[in-house]
Design a protein around this motif. Sequence first.
Motif, PDB file in Angstrom:
ATOM      1  N   LYS A  59      66.748   4.084  98.881  1.00 14.66           N
ATOM      2  CA  LYS A  59      66.799   5.334  99.636  1.00 14.66           C
ATOM      3  C   LYS A  59      65.439   6.010  99.755  1.00 14.66           C
ATOM      4  N   THR A  60      64.756   6.152  98.645  1.00 16.71           N
ATOM      5  CA  THR A  60      63.474   6.855  98.631  1.00 16.71           C
ATOM      6  C   THR A  60      62.501   6.115  97.731  1.00 16.71           C
ATOM      7  N   ILE A  61      61.244   6.059  98.180  1.00 16.88           N
ATOM      8  CA  ILE A  61      60.197   5.437  97.387  1.00 16.88           C
ATOM      9  C   ILE A  61      59.313   6.529  96.798  1.00 16.88           C
ATOM     10  N   PHE A  62      59.148   6.508  95.489  1.00 22.31           N
ATOM     11  CA  PHE A  62      58.164   7.336  94.812  1.00 22.31           C
ATOM     12  C   PHE A  62      56.975   6.434  94.482  1.00 22.31           C
ATOM     13  N   THR A  63      55.821   7.012  94.279  1.00 20.96           N
ATOM     14  CA  THR A  63      54.647   6.165  94.137  1.00 20.96           C
ATOM     15  C   THR A  63      53.658   6.721  93.138  1.00 20.96           C
ATOM     16  N   ALA A  64      52.872   5.813  92.564  1.00 19.58           N
ATOM     17  CA  ALA A  64      51.806   6.164  91.627  1.00 19.58           C
ATOM     18  C   ALA A  64      50.766   5.057  91.687  1.00 19.58           C
ATOM     19  N   GLY A  65      49.683   5.227  90.966  1.00 19.22           N
ATOM     20  CA  GLY A  65      48.631   4.215  90.969  1.00 19.22           C
ATOM     21  C   GLY A  65      47.616   4.450  92.076  1.00 19.22           C
ATOM     22  N   GLY A  66      46.620   3.563  92.131  1.00 19.78           N
ATOM     23  CA  GLY A  66      45.513   3.738  93.065  1.00 19.78           C
ATOM     24  C   GLY A  66      45.924   3.846  94.519  1.00 19.78           C
ATOM     25  N   ALA A  67      46.936   3.077  94.921  1.00 24.63           N
ATOM     26  CA  ALA A  67      47.357   3.084  96.320  1.00 24.63           C
ATOM     27  C   ALA A  67      47.976   4.407  96.739  1.00 24.63           C
ATOM     28  N   SER A  68      48.364   5.221  95.777  1.00 19.25           N
ATOM     29  CA  SER A  68      48.982   6.513  96.104  1.00 19.25           C
ATOM     30  C   SER A  68      47.940   7.601  96.356  1.00 19.25           C
ATOM     31  N   ASN A  69      46.679   7.308  96.092  1.00 22.00           N
ATOM     32  CA  ASN A  69      45.631   8.313  96.233  1.00 22.00           C
ATOM     33  C   ASN A  69      44.940   8.275  97.591  1.00 22.00           C
ATOM     34  N   ASN A  70      45.347   7.341  98.448  1.00 26.70           N
ATOM     35  CA  ASN A  70      44.726   7.188  99.750  1.00 26.70           C
ATOM     36  C   ASN A  70      45.744   7.522 100.838  1.00 26.70           C
ATOM     37  N   GLU A  71      45.479   8.551 101.617  1.00 34.73           N
ATOM     38  CA  GLU A  71      46.459   9.016 102.593  1.00 34.73           C
ATOM     39  C   GLU A  71      46.706   8.005 103.708  1.00 34.73           C
ATOM     40  N   LEU A  72      45.682   7.272 104.113  1.00 35.63           N
ATOM     41  CA  LEU A  72      45.883   6.244 105.138  1.00 35.63           C
ATOM     42  C   LEU A  72      46.821   5.165 104.614  1.00 35.63           C
ATOM     43  N   TRP A  73      46.610   4.763 103.376  1.00 37.60           N
ATOM     44  CA  TRP A  73      47.456   3.720 102.776  1.00 37.60           C
ATOM     45  C   TRP A  73      48.891   4.218 102.653  1.00 37.60           C
ATOM     46  N   MET A  74      49.069   5.457 102.265  1.00 37.22           N
ATOM     47  CA  MET A  74      50.416   6.021 102.162  1.00 37.22           C
ATOM     48  C   MET A  74      51.092   6.034 103.535  1.00 37.22           C
ATOM     49  N   LYS A  75      50.343   6.367 104.571  1.00 34.99           N
ATOM     50  CA  LYS A  75      50.891   6.377 105.931  1.00 34.99           C
ATOM     51  C   LYS A  75      51.298   4.971 106.349  1.00 34.99           C
ATOM     52  N   ILE A  76      50.446   4.002 106.070  1.00 35.14           N
ATOM     53  CA  ILE A  76      50.755   2.603 106.399  1.00 35.14           C
ATOM     54  C   ILE A  76      52.018   2.162 105.673  1.00 35.14           C
ATOM     55  N   ARG A  77      52.083   2.431 104.383  1.00 31.92           N
ATOM     56  CA  ARG A  77      53.222   1.990 103.583  1.00 31.92           C
ATOM     57  C   ARG A  77      54.524   2.618 104.067  1.00 31.92           C
ATOM     58  N   SER A  78      54.513   3.913 104.354  1.00 29.52           N
ATOM     59  CA  SER A  78      55.723   4.587 104.812  1.00 29.52           C
ATOM     60  C   SER A  78      56.228   3.967 106.110  1.00 29.52           C
ATOM     61  N   ASN A  79      55.315   3.608 106.997  1.00 31.05           N
ATOM     62  CA  ASN A  79      55.718   3.042 108.282  1.00 31.05           C
ATOM     63  C   ASN A  79      56.100   1.574 108.176  1.00 31.05           C
ATOM     64  N   VAL A  80      55.452   0.825 107.304  1.00 23.15           N
ATOM     65  CA  VAL A  80      55.858  -0.567 107.085  1.00 23.15           C
ATOM     66  C   VAL A  80      57.244  -0.610 106.451  1.00 23.15           C
ATOM     67  N   LEU A  81      57.475   0.259 105.466  1.00 25.74           N
ATOM     68  CA  LEU A  81      58.766   0.295 104.771  1.00 25.74           C
ATOM     69  C   LEU A  81      59.844   1.003 105.587  1.00 25.74           C
ATOM     70  N   ASN A  82      59.416   1.843 106.524  1.00 22.94           N
ATOM     71  CA  ASN A  82      60.332   2.684 107.298  1.00 22.94           C
ATOM     72  C   ASN A  82      61.173   3.552 106.362  1.00 22.94           C
ATOM     73  N   LEU A  83      60.482   4.124 105.368  1.00 25.44           N
ATOM     74  CA  LEU A  83      61.119   4.992 104.382  1.00 25.44           C
ATOM     75  C   LEU A  83      60.156   6.115 104.009  1.00 25.44           C
ATOM     76  N   PRO A  84      60.691   7.251 103.581  1.00 20.37           N
ATOM     77  CA  PRO A  84      59.797   8.296 103.061  1.00 20.37           C
ATOM     78  C   PRO A  84      59.181   7.858 101.731  1.00 20.37           C
ATOM     79  N   ILE A  85      57.947   8.236 101.511  1.00 23.22           N
ATOM     80  CA  ILE A  85      57.270   7.957 100.247  1.00 23.22           C
ATOM     81  C   ILE A  85      56.817   9.284  99.656  1.00 23.22           C
TER      82      ILE A  85
END
Length: 494
Positions: A394-420
């Motif tokens: 249902k929902t993805i929570f995140t931590a670690g280095g990849a969570s500190n980059n807004e572009l990466w978070m945007k990419i991940r949310s759209n690839v997963l088609n889920l809120p992060i």
Amino acid sequence: MIEDIEKKGFIGIDVGTQGIRLILVDQQGNEIFNGGENLTLTDHSREEQSPEEWWQASLRLLTSMSNSIKSQFDKDLSIESICVTSTSGTVIPLNKENQALHPAIMYSDQRSAKSSIKVREAAEEFFSGKYGYTSFNSSSGLSKMVWFVENFPDKAKEIKYWVHAADYITGQLSGCFHITDYTNALKSGYDVKNKEWSSYIYEKLPIKKEWLQAVVPTGQSIGFLKSELQKQLGLNANIQVVTGLTDGCASQIASGAVEVGDWNTTSGTTMVIKGITTNEINDPKGRIYSHRHPQGYWMPGGAANIGADWVNDFSADEVKEYSRVGEDIIPTKYFSYPLRTLGERFPFIAPEAKGFEQEALKPVESFVSNMEGLAYIERYAYELIENLSGEKVKTIFTAGGASNNELWMKIRSNVLNLPIKKMKNAAGVMGAAIMAASQTHFKNLVDAANSMTSLEIEFCPDPSLSNEYTIRYHQFIDLLIDKNYIKKENNNYA
């Protein structure tokens, strides 16, 4: 949330490979004290460390905490409980005086590799035809126990208990060394489904049943801070000590992923995925294993070899610049698989897997396509999880280095088609503090996490961008199938 007249305090301690951290927070998760101390490391610290050094560092941090807030104790602050987290698989043999017979055998110690084969074979024979945890390797606590007994038979005669790293500090705090929790016991051979130590441990391996601790739910109170410590530190009386938990589970809790359908991705050197399901996930390939949630749910997870370590190939200035201009080129038409080691273990098993990148990419194209590649692997992992569990992510929570980059978070949310979602403090030490409060102050872990965590930022998918990424995702998976990293059978989840 429980209404309080006075402020309550909850202590978390994290015994890490390189240092000790301690945090004190209130029932809303507000930080009152946060401190840390580095350990003295040697060339052998990845194999063995001194548990007494852990304890002395923890004690110094408790003293610093007490000194920094002493003026508050008689006014509006009462510490209720304390919980310890540490690395999974680190174990210590204790004698009848609860003293370490040998330095702590670290999870990263590879000397137990041969012993782990013996352990895995015994487990596979025991669970033949039925599901049980059998994925033992050199990082598993049980493998290290067997290795120790085989190599130090004289010391083995003096063993009273085997304990885990978190248990050692919990024991020093409370005097109770003979109890551990579900999360620490799993990789020592405890059957979390049937809630018992599997008999092959003491029937087929050189382990005595009486060496094994009692196992209770994570976060359960097992006693109080010893009176001599309470007086030495100048703390209030009746501070409960609860069973600890592994570092991965602590980070998951701090991230906010505590309810059924919640999942957490932590991308550091490796990508680790953990979540909450109603039912246990039975993975015949052993890619996913399941901890037991203190409320009776399951906490399945898996760890990949791929991660965010490839970012170290770029300077800080390059990361900043490429993250800015990368917005203009997503989704890219390039496919990169940023695996930096040989072989993958999750979400697919491919010992021959090698990282790859299309030729002649500009630096920014390489940077962004690597982000996308890891996001594609993350999506495949969650599709695997939904396929095996029959439950929705249902929902993805995140931590670690990849969570500190807004572009990466945007990419991940759209690839997963889920809120992060990213919470403000997703460190393992915070997860320990939440667990400390979960059964001593709140009704359960969900209530504690909902009260003590707060959202920092949330990314939601854009339908048009997400649709484009879905097309590229399937092209990427087809590429991995062509390379024979993923086997095209069983709905592509073999």
